[in-house]
Design a protein around this motif. Structure first.
Motif, PDB file in Angstrom:
ATOM      1  N   ASP A  69     -68.120 -73.415  15.104  1.00  0.00           N
ATOM      2  CA  ASP A  69     -68.135 -71.967  14.921  1.00  0.00           C
ATOM      3  C   ASP A  69     -67.585 -71.596  13.545  1.00  0.00           C
ATOM      4  O   ASP A  69     -68.134 -70.740  12.853  1.00  0.00           O
ATOM      5  CB  ASP A  69     -67.327 -71.265  16.009  1.00  0.00           C
ATOM      6  N   ASP A  70     -66.499 -72.253  13.146  1.00  0.00           N
ATOM      7  CA  ASP A  70     -65.891 -72.000  11.837  1.00  0.00           C
ATOM      8  C   ASP A  70     -66.859 -72.376  10.722  1.00  0.00           C
ATOM      9  O   ASP A  70     -67.031 -71.640   9.749  1.00  0.00           O
ATOM     10  CB  ASP A  70     -64.582 -72.786  11.707  1.00  0.00           C
ATOM     11  N   GLN A 110     -69.676 -69.797  10.436  1.00  0.00           N
ATOM     12  CA  GLN A 110     -69.218 -68.563   9.789  1.00  0.00           C
ATOM     13  C   GLN A 110     -69.082 -68.765   8.281  1.00  0.00           C
ATOM     14  O   GLN A 110     -69.512 -67.925   7.488  1.00  0.00           O
ATOM     15  CB  GLN A 110     -67.888 -68.099  10.390  1.00  0.00           C
ATOM     16  N   LYS A 111     -68.491 -69.887   7.882  1.00  0.00           N
ATOM     17  CA  LYS A 111     -68.335 -70.169   6.453  1.00  0.00           C
ATOM     18  C   LYS A 111     -69.690 -70.363   5.780  1.00  0.00           C
ATOM     19  O   LYS A 111     -69.908 -69.897   4.661  1.00  0.00           O
ATOM     20  CB  LYS A 111     -67.448 -71.394   6.240  1.00  0.00           C
ATOM     21  N   LYS A 114     -72.537 -69.013   6.667  1.00  0.00           N
ATOM     22  CA  LYS A 114     -73.157 -67.686   6.543  1.00  0.00           C
ATOM     23  C   LYS A 114     -72.573 -66.928   5.353  1.00  0.00           C
ATOM     24  O   LYS A 114     -73.293 -66.311   4.585  1.00  0.00           O
ATOM     25  CB  LYS A 114     -72.962 -66.876   7.826  1.00  0.00           C
ATOM     26  N   THR A 115     -71.250 -66.992   5.215  1.00  0.00           N
ATOM     27  CA  THR A 115     -70.582 -66.292   4.124  1.00  0.00           C
ATOM     28  C   THR A 115     -71.036 -66.837   2.770  1.00  0.00           C
ATOM     29  O   THR A 115     -71.354 -66.067   1.860  1.00  0.00           O
ATOM     30  CB  THR A 115     -69.055 -66.423   4.256  1.00  0.00           C
TER      31      THR A 115
END
Length: 82
Positions: A27-28, A31-32, A34-35
């Motif tokens: 999940d982390d 998210q990273k 995507k950023t």
């Protein structure tokens, strides 16, 4: 053939079977990723679809005008040679 819905279901099943620690890391990472992707895409020089379509129309009209002018020039040169 796998449909996008079936692929999504498969991905959810796989994610559901991950150990908690690995799931948190995944999940982390997601998210990273995507950023980072959003950040890099924002640096690119994109135009909107509407602007692209407008410029395509202008180009088509300009091309048509050039062809008409070429025909007129050819006709004038032909008359001049006669």
């Amino acid at each position: 053939m796998l449909t996008p819905q079936k692929l999504e279901e498969l991905a959810q099943q796989l994610a559901g079977n991950l150990p908690p620690g690995l799931k948190a890391a995944a999940d982390d990472f997601e998210q990273k990723a995507k950023t980072i992707l959003q950040s890099q895409l924002s640096k690119l020089d994109f135009v909107s679809r509407e602007e692209f379509d407008r410029q395509s129309a202008v180009l088509a009209k300009t091309r048509q005008m050039v062809e008409q002018l070429e025909e007129r020039l050819d006709a004038l040169e032909s008359d001049k040679q006669d």
